[in-house]
Design a protein around this motif. Sequence first.
Motif, PDB file in Angstrom:
ATOM      1  N   LEU A 166      15.829  42.273  21.800  1.00  0.00           N
ATOM      2  CA  LEU A 166      15.853  40.820  21.677  1.00  0.00           C
ATOM      3  C   LEU A 166      14.637  40.323  20.900  1.00  0.00           C
ATOM      4  O   LEU A 166      14.744  39.372  20.119  1.00  0.00           O
ATOM      5  CB  LEU A 166      15.913  40.177  23.061  1.00  0.00           C
ATOM      6  N   TYR A 167      13.499  40.956  21.111  1.00  0.00           N
ATOM      7  CA  TYR A 167      12.310  40.582  20.337  1.00  0.00           C
ATOM      8  C   TYR A 167      12.593  40.701  18.839  1.00  0.00           C
ATOM      9  O   TYR A 167      12.272  39.797  18.056  1.00  0.00           O
ATOM     10  CB  TYR A 167      11.123  41.472  20.713  1.00  0.00           C
ATOM     11  N   ASN A 168      13.173  41.791  18.425  1.00  0.00           N
ATOM     12  CA  ASN A 168      13.432  42.009  16.997  1.00  0.00           C
ATOM     13  C   ASN A 168      14.379  40.953  16.433  1.00  0.00           C
ATOM     14  O   ASN A 168      14.182  40.454  15.317  1.00  0.00           O
ATOM     15  CB  ASN A 168      14.001  43.408  16.775  1.00  0.00           C
ATOM     16  N   ALA A 169      15.410  40.597  17.212  1.00  0.00           N
ATOM     17  CA  ALA A 169      16.357  39.577  16.745  1.00  0.00           C
ATOM     18  C   ALA A 169      15.680  38.211  16.638  1.00  0.00           C
ATOM     19  O   ALA A 169      15.866  37.491  15.646  1.00  0.00           O
ATOM     20  CB  ALA A 169      17.547  39.507  17.701  1.00  0.00           C
ATOM     21  N   ILE A 170      14.886  37.851  17.660  1.00  0.00           N
ATOM     22  CA  ILE A 170      14.235  36.541  17.646  1.00  0.00           C
ATOM     23  C   ILE A 170      13.142  36.503  16.584  1.00  0.00           C
ATOM     24  O   ILE A 170      12.933  35.473  15.935  1.00  0.00           O
ATOM     25  CB  ILE A 170      13.669  36.214  19.043  1.00  0.00           C
ATOM     26  N   GLU A 171      12.472  37.634  16.365  1.00  0.00           N
ATOM     27  CA  GLU A 171      11.441  37.682  15.324  1.00  0.00           C
ATOM     28  C   GLU A 171      12.049  37.459  13.946  1.00  0.00           C
ATOM     29  O   GLU A 171      11.471  36.757  13.105  1.00  0.00           O
ATOM     30  CB  GLU A 171      10.702  39.019  15.380  1.00  0.00           C
ATOM     31  N   ARG A 172      13.232  38.011  13.704  1.00  0.00           N
ATOM     32  CA  ARG A 172      13.900  37.765  12.428  1.00  0.00           C
ATOM     33  C   ARG A 172      14.217  36.270  12.278  1.00  0.00           C
ATOM     34  O   ARG A 172      14.097  35.709  11.177  1.00  0.00           O
ATOM     35  CB  ARG A 172      15.182  38.598  12.324  1.00  0.00           C
ATOM     36  N   ALA A 173      14.603  35.627  13.376  1.00  0.00           N
ATOM     37  CA  ALA A 173      14.865  34.188  13.330  1.00  0.00           C
ATOM     38  C   ALA A 173      13.576  33.418  13.082  1.00  0.00           C
ATOM     39  O   ALA A 173      13.540  32.473  12.278  1.00  0.00           O
ATOM     40  CB  ALA A 173      15.510  33.732  14.637  1.00  0.00           C
ATOM     41  N   ARG A 174      12.492  33.817  13.759  1.00  0.00           N
ATOM     42  CA  ARG A 174      11.200  33.132  13.604  1.00  0.00           C
ATOM     43  C   ARG A 174      10.712  33.170  12.163  1.00  0.00           C
ATOM     44  O   ARG A 174      10.099  32.221  11.664  1.00  0.00           O
ATOM     45  CB  ARG A 174      10.161  33.784  14.517  1.00  0.00           C
ATOM     46  N   ALA A 175      11.008  34.267  11.476  1.00  0.00           N
ATOM     47  CA  ALA A 175      10.520  34.444  10.106  1.00  0.00           C
ATOM     48  C   ALA A 175      11.356  33.682   9.078  1.00  0.00           C
ATOM     49  O   ALA A 175      10.970  33.618   7.906  1.00  0.00           O
ATOM     50  CB  ALA A 175      10.510  35.933   9.754  1.00  0.00           C
ATOM     51  N   ASN A 176      12.470  33.092   9.502  1.00  0.00           N
ATOM     52  CA  ASN A 176      13.329  32.387   8.563  1.00  0.00           C
ATOM     53  C   ASN A 176      12.656  31.108   8.054  1.00  0.00           C
ATOM     54  O   ASN A 176      12.200  30.275   8.839  1.00  0.00           O
ATOM     55  CB  ASN A 176      14.656  32.046   9.243  1.00  0.00           C
ATOM     56  N   LYS A 177      12.616  30.927   6.756  1.00  0.00           N
ATOM     57  CA  LYS A 177      11.899  29.800   6.157  1.00  0.00           C
ATOM     58  C   LYS A 177      12.551  28.455   6.476  1.00  0.00           C
ATOM     59  O   LYS A 177      11.858  27.446   6.645  1.00  0.00           O
ATOM     60  CB  LYS A 177      11.808  29.979   4.640  1.00  0.00           C
ATOM     61  N   ASP A 178      13.875  28.415   6.558  1.00  0.00           N
ATOM     62  CA  ASP A 178      14.543  27.157   6.882  1.00  0.00           C
ATOM     63  C   ASP A 178      14.213  26.720   8.304  1.00  0.00           C
ATOM     64  O   ASP A 178      13.955  25.545   8.559  1.00  0.00           O
ATOM     65  CB  ASP A 178      16.061  27.296   6.720  1.00  0.00           C
ATOM     66  N   LEU A 179      14.229  27.653   9.240  1.00  0.00           N
ATOM     67  CA  LEU A 179      13.864  27.327  10.620  1.00  0.00           C
ATOM     68  C   LEU A 179      12.430  26.808  10.671  1.00  0.00           C
ATOM     69  O   LEU A 179      12.135  25.805  11.339  1.00  0.00           O
ATOM     70  CB  LEU A 179      14.030  28.553  11.512  1.00  0.00           C
ATOM     71  N   GLN A 180      11.538  27.478   9.994  1.00  0.00           N
ATOM     72  CA  GLN A 180      10.137  27.060   9.986  1.00  0.00           C
ATOM     73  C   GLN A 180       9.991  25.650   9.411  1.00  0.00           C
ATOM     74  O   GLN A 180       9.219  24.827   9.935  1.00  0.00           O
ATOM     75  CB  GLN A 180       9.299  28.058   9.183  1.00  0.00           C
ATOM     76  N   LYS A 181      10.741  25.370   8.362  1.00  0.00           N
ATOM     77  CA  LYS A 181      10.674  24.042   7.734  1.00  0.00           C
ATOM     78  C   LYS A 181      11.123  22.961   8.704  1.00  0.00           C
ATOM     79  O   LYS A 181      10.498  21.891   8.798  1.00  0.00           O
ATOM     80  CB  LYS A 181      11.539  24.020   6.479  1.00  0.00           C
ATOM     81  N   HIS A 182      12.193  23.216   9.462  1.00  0.00           N
ATOM     82  CA  HIS A 182      12.681  22.229  10.424  1.00  0.00           C
ATOM     83  C   HIS A 182      11.650  21.968  11.520  1.00  0.00           C
ATOM     84  O   HIS A 182      11.447  20.821  11.943  1.00  0.00           O
ATOM     85  CB  HIS A 182      13.998  22.693  11.046  1.00  0.00           C
ATOM     86  N   ILE A 183      10.995  23.013  11.994  1.00  0.00           N
ATOM     87  CA  ILE A 183       9.995  22.844  13.051  1.00  0.00           C
ATOM     88  C   ILE A 183       8.826  22.012  12.544  1.00  0.00           C
ATOM     89  O   ILE A 183       8.296  21.156  13.247  1.00  0.00           O
ATOM     90  CB  ILE A 183       9.516  24.216  13.564  1.00  0.00           C
ATOM     91  N   VAL A 184       8.437  22.233  11.306  1.00  0.00           N
ATOM     92  CA  VAL A 184       7.301  21.498  10.741  1.00  0.00           C
ATOM     93  C   VAL A 184       7.667  20.055  10.420  1.00  0.00           C
ATOM     94  O   VAL A 184       6.962  19.119  10.802  1.00  0.00           O
ATOM     95  CB  VAL A 184       6.769  22.214   9.480  1.00  0.00           C
TER      96      VAL A 184
END
Length: 301
Positions: A247-265
């Motif tokens: 699960l860590y590996n799957a969530i880490e791949r999500a965390r590294a996604n640039k679109d997700l990061q942009k939405h959080i910021v």
Amino acid sequence: MIKKLFFALLFSVATVHATETIRVIVPYAAGGNTDLVARLYAKELAKQDIDVVVINRPGANGFVGTQEVMSAKPDGKTLLFSGVGGVVYTAVTNPAAYNAMNRLVPVIRTAIYGQMIVAHSSSNIKTFGQLQQALKTRTVAFGISDSTMRSAIEELFPDNPNLIAVNYSGDGQTILGMLNKSVEIGTLTWAQEPRVEAGEFVALAMTTSKGRNGIKSLMEMGYSISHEGWNGFWLPPETPKDIRDRLYNAIERARANKDLQKHIVTMLHGGIAPKQSSEQFAEIIENEFTRTLARNARKKN
């Protein structure tokens, strides 16, 4: 656009063609930052054929949802998504919550949030150094809207008779207090950065471990003090390491996604958590608890 995204996140459940389904328990009401970040991750995990159902279980400062995860099977099908307040600060005064915190299995930290120490633009205090000098010679009214921030301010300026702390409930009251000059200095969340950029307020320091947008943090100024809100994923007690790592590996791949990061910021005025192992996340939790407990002990003395 942001409003459409908000409602899409709020009511969406990811996705079709999923090969695995997991429940993510958010121990707060729908619509808050923690809930929305959970839904951003759910949307991203759907791209990995993981169907995530986000369930809100508010109550008891986050402990109702935490208890539900505590009793779940350790099979990787149920995760807790919570923040530092629900898991750590509640545990300081609740022995059952402390027991839960030590038995839950930390997976990964996902997003961070911070506050700024600011002055109104009409104040003659323009830097943190000038705030320090002012407190040596005159009284300074300080608006504080967060109990843990109050502890941090008291740690910065211990037993200073010139510091007049005024408690507020959120950014709105703090801003109003500075606008009507009830207080000269205040703490505001990152959501108010546009008002700093517009020149309405002057940012003196960030409370997170690292600075932001050209504003230094207290730690970068040499103070061993930081106040960093965050949220992340936990698994039920006794979850096997191989399940946690998958699960860590799957969530880490999500965390590294640039679109997700942009939405959080841009949408939530947060910051993406840096890449860290599950063990590093566990260490952050333990350090936060130890520091919070020590602050409370100093206040009692």
